[in-house]
Design a protein around this motif. Structure first.
Motif, PDB file in Angstrom:
ATOM      1  N   TYR A  12       0.799  -1.222   0.000  1.00 14.45           N
ATOM      2  CA  TYR A  12       0.000   0.000   0.000  1.00 14.45           C
ATOM      3  C   TYR A  12       0.838   1.282   0.000  1.00 14.45           C
ATOM      4  N   PRO A  13       1.971   1.347   0.712  1.00 12.40           N
ATOM      5  CA  PRO A  13       2.786   2.575   0.593  1.00 12.40           C
ATOM      6  C   PRO A  13       3.247   2.852  -0.837  1.00 12.40           C
ATOM      7  N   SER A  14       3.681   1.797  -1.542  1.00 11.22           N
ATOM      8  CA  SER A  14       4.085   1.975  -2.940  1.00 11.22           C
ATOM      9  C   SER A  14       2.893   2.343  -3.813  1.00 11.22           C
ATOM     10  N   LEU A  15       1.722   1.779  -3.498  1.00 12.08           N
ATOM     11  CA  LEU A  15       0.515   2.094  -4.270  1.00 12.08           C
ATOM     12  C   LEU A  15       0.128   3.557  -4.091  1.00 12.08           C
ATOM     13  N   ILE A  16       0.188   4.058  -2.855  1.00  8.26           N
ATOM     14  CA  ILE A  16      -0.148   5.463  -2.595  1.00  8.26           C
ATOM     15  C   ILE A  16       0.835   6.390  -3.306  1.00  8.26           C
ATOM     16  N   ALA A  17       2.121   6.045  -3.240  1.00  4.83           N
ATOM     17  CA  ALA A  17       3.129   6.859  -3.913  1.00  4.83           C
ATOM     18  C   ALA A  17       2.939   6.848  -5.429  1.00  4.83           C
ATOM     19  N   THR A  18       2.561   5.692  -5.979  1.00  4.63           N
ATOM     20  CA  THR A  18       2.342   5.594  -7.428  1.00  4.63           C
ATOM     21  C   THR A  18       1.151   6.434  -7.858  1.00  4.63           C
ATOM     22  N   ILE A  19       0.054   6.365  -7.095  1.00  2.00           N
ATOM     23  CA  ILE A  19      -1.132   7.173  -7.415  1.00  2.00           C
ATOM     24  C   ILE A  19      -0.792   8.658  -7.343  1.00  2.00           C
ATOM     25  N   LEU A  20      -0.040   9.055  -6.314  1.00  3.15           N
ATOM     26  CA  LEU A  20       0.351  10.462  -6.176  1.00  3.15           C
ATOM     27  C   LEU A  20       1.266  10.888  -7.314  1.00  3.15           C
ATOM     28  N   LEU A  21       2.178   9.994  -7.723  1.00  6.01           N
ATOM     29  CA  LEU A  21       3.075  10.310  -8.827  1.00  6.01           C
ATOM     30  C   LEU A  21       2.300  10.479 -10.129  1.00  6.01           C
ATOM     31  N   TYR A  22       1.393   9.548 -10.419  1.00  7.69           N
ATOM     32  CA  TYR A  22       0.612   9.638 -11.649  1.00  7.69           C
ATOM     33  C   TYR A  22      -0.260  10.892 -11.661  1.00  7.69           C
ATOM     34  N   SER A  75       5.466   9.797 -20.528  1.00 10.01           N
ATOM     35  CA  SER A  75       5.666   8.380 -20.842  1.00 10.01           C
ATOM     36  C   SER A  75       6.715   7.749 -19.934  1.00 10.01           C
ATOM     37  N   ALA A  76       7.801   8.485 -19.648  1.00  8.68           N
ATOM     38  CA  ALA A  76       8.887   7.924 -18.833  1.00  8.68           C
ATOM     39  C   ALA A  76       8.421   7.638 -17.416  1.00  8.68           C
ATOM     40  N   PHE A  77       7.694   8.550 -16.807  1.00  6.79           N
ATOM     41  CA  PHE A  77       7.283   8.343 -15.422  1.00  6.79           C
ATOM     42  C   PHE A  77       6.091   7.395 -15.318  1.00  6.79           C
ATOM     43  N   ILE A  82       5.326   2.081 -12.793  1.00 13.03           N
ATOM     44  CA  ILE A  82       5.060   0.643 -12.853  1.00 13.03           C
ATOM     45  C   ILE A  82       6.245  -0.146 -12.290  1.00 13.03           C
ATOM     46  N   LEU A  83       7.465   0.265 -12.667  1.00 11.92           N
ATOM     47  CA  LEU A  83       8.658  -0.431 -12.175  1.00 11.92           C
ATOM     48  C   LEU A  83       8.765  -0.336 -10.653  1.00 11.92           C
ATOM     49  N   VAL A  86       6.214  -2.651  -9.087  1.00 13.42           N
ATOM     50  CA  VAL A  86       6.658  -4.053  -9.158  1.00 13.42           C
ATOM     51  C   VAL A  86       7.747  -4.312  -8.124  1.00 13.42           C
ATOM     52  N   GLU A  87       8.674  -3.358  -7.983  1.00 20.76           N
ATOM     53  CA  GLU A  87       9.727  -3.505  -6.987  1.00 20.76           C
ATOM     54  C   GLU A  87       9.142  -3.573  -5.581  1.00 20.76           C
ATOM     55  N   GLY A  88       8.085  -2.774  -5.345  1.00 25.09           N
ATOM     56  CA  GLY A  88       7.426  -2.828  -4.053  1.00 25.09           C
ATOM     57  C   GLY A  88       6.779  -4.174  -3.781  1.00 25.09           C
ATOM     58  N   PHE A  89       6.222  -4.799  -4.814  1.00 23.80           N
ATOM     59  CA  PHE A  89       5.631  -6.125  -4.647  1.00 23.80           C
ATOM     60  C   PHE A  89       6.686  -7.151  -4.252  1.00 23.80           C
ATOM     61  N   PHE A  90       7.820  -7.126  -4.929  1.00 24.43           N
ATOM     62  CA  PHE A  90       8.810  -8.170  -4.720  1.00 24.43           C
ATOM     63  C   PHE A  90       9.613  -7.978  -3.442  1.00 24.43           C
ATOM     64  N   THR A  91       9.650  -6.779  -2.899  1.00 19.16           N
ATOM     65  CA  THR A  91      10.375  -6.553  -1.654  1.00 19.16           C
ATOM     66  C   THR A  91       9.443  -6.404  -0.461  1.00 19.16           C
ATOM     67  N   SER A  92       8.173  -6.584  -0.680  1.00 21.73           N
ATOM     68  CA  SER A  92       7.216  -6.468   0.419  1.00 21.73           C
ATOM     69  C   SER A  92       7.256  -7.726   1.280  1.00 21.73           C
TER      70      SER A  92
END
Length: 263
Positions: A12-22, A75-77, A82-83, A86-92
Motif C-alpha cells: 500500500y505505501p508503494s501504491l499510494i506513492a504511485t497514485i500520487l506520482l501519476y 511516458s517515462a514516469f 510501474i517499475l 513491481v519492486e514494491g511487490f517483490f520486496t514487500s
C-alpha cells in the motif's frame, strides 16, 4: 480467503506513492501543455510576436521543445511508476507470507539500491522542474495583478514588455501599456485567466511529483532495510540448517558405530 490474502499482499505505501506520482505528472503535463498553448496565443494576439523561420531558435520553438519534453516526461514516469510498483511487490514482506520463503539474491539488493539512487536523482530533477514552473506563475501573476487593478492604475504609464523576460530579442519592441485597447482586450480575455491558473495547476502537479518521490524514497529505504534483514536472516537459517545437518550426520554415524559394535 484468497481475496483477503491478495489484498494483504498489496504494498500500500508503494501504491499510494504511485497514485500520487501519476496524479502529479498528469496534472503537470496536461496543464503545462495547455498553458504553453495559451502562452502562444497571448503572444501572437496581443503582443504581436511573429514566429520566426524554421531554423531559428525563438520563443515558439522553445515552447515546442518544452512540449516534446512534457511528452517524454509523461511516458517515462508512467513506466517508472510501474517499475517501482513491481519492486514494491517483490520486496514487500507480505509477499513472503503469501508465497513462502524466497532467496534474497545479490542482484535483488543491487536493484533496490539502484532504485533508491535513481529516485533520489528524479526527486532533485522534480525540484528543479518545480522551481522552473514557478517562473511563469510569477510572470502571469504580475500581469494578472496589473489587470485586476486597472482602475487604480489610471493615469499611470505601466507597460508589459516581454523583453524583460527574454521572450523576444532586445531589438524588438513588443510592449503593451496600460490604457491601450490591446491591454484591455488581453485583461478581459479568457486566455490570460485560464493560462495563469493552468500554470498554477502545473506547479501544483510538479509539487505533488516531488512529494511522491520523497514518499518513494521512504518506501524504498524501508524495503532496502527489509531486504538487508531478510538476507541476514537467510544466512542465519542456512548456517543453522548446516549445523543441524552436521549434528544429524554425527548422530547417525555414532548410531551406526554402536550398532556395529553390538553386532
Amino acid at each position: 480467503v484468497c481475496c483477503i490474502k491478495c489484498l494483504g499482499g498489496i504494498p500500500y505505501p508503494s501504491l499510494i506513492a504511485t497514485i500520487l506520482l501519476y496524479a502529479g505528472v498528469a496534472l503537470f503535463c496536461g496543464c503545462g501543455h495547455e498553458a504553453l498553448s495559451g502562452t502562444v496565443t497571448i503572444l501572437q494576439n496581443y503582443f504581436e510576436v511573429v514566429r520566426g523561420p524554421v531554423d531559428s531558435l525563438d520563443v515558439f520553438t522553445m515552447i515546442d521543445i518544452i512540449k516534446y519534453v512534457i511528452y517524454g516526461i509523461a511516458s517515462a514516469f508512467f513506466v517508472y511508476g510501474i517499475l517501482l510498483m513491481v519492486e514494491g511487490f517483490f520486496t514487500s514482506g507480505a509477499i513472503k507470507d503469501l508465497y513462502g520463503d524466497f532467496k534474497i539474491t545479490t542482484c535483488g539488493r543491487c536493484v533496490s539500491a539502484w532504485f533508491i539512487m535513481l529516485t533520489y536523482i528524479f526527486m532533485l530533477a522534480w525540484l528543479g522542474v518545480t522551481a522552473f514552473t514557478s517562473l511563469p506563475v510569477f510572470m502571469y501573476f504580475n500581469i494578472w495583478s496589473i489587470c485586476q487593478n486597472t482602475t487604480i492604475l489610471e493615469g499611470a504609464t505601466l507597460c508589459l514588455d516581454p523583453r524583460q523576460y527574454g521572450i523576444v530579442p532586445i531589438g524588438e519592441g513588443k510592449t503593451v501599456c496600460a490604457g491601450s485597447e490591446k491591454f484591455y482586450k488581453m485583461c478581459e480575455s479568457n486566455e490570460l485567466d485560464m493560462t495563469f491558473h493552468l500554470f498554477i495547476c502545473a506547479l501544483a502537479g510538479a509539487g505533488a511529483a516531488v512529494i511522491a518521490m520523497i514518499h518513494y524514497l521512504m518506501v524504498l529505504s524501508a524495503n532496502w532495510a527489509y531486504v538487508k534483514d531478510a538476507c541476514r536472516m537467510q544466512k542465519y537459517e542456512d548456517i543453522k540448517s548446516q549445523e543441524e545437518q552436521e549434528l544429524h550426520d554425527i548422530h547417525s554415524t555414532r548410531s551406526k558405530e554402536r550398532l556395529n559394535a553390538y553386532t
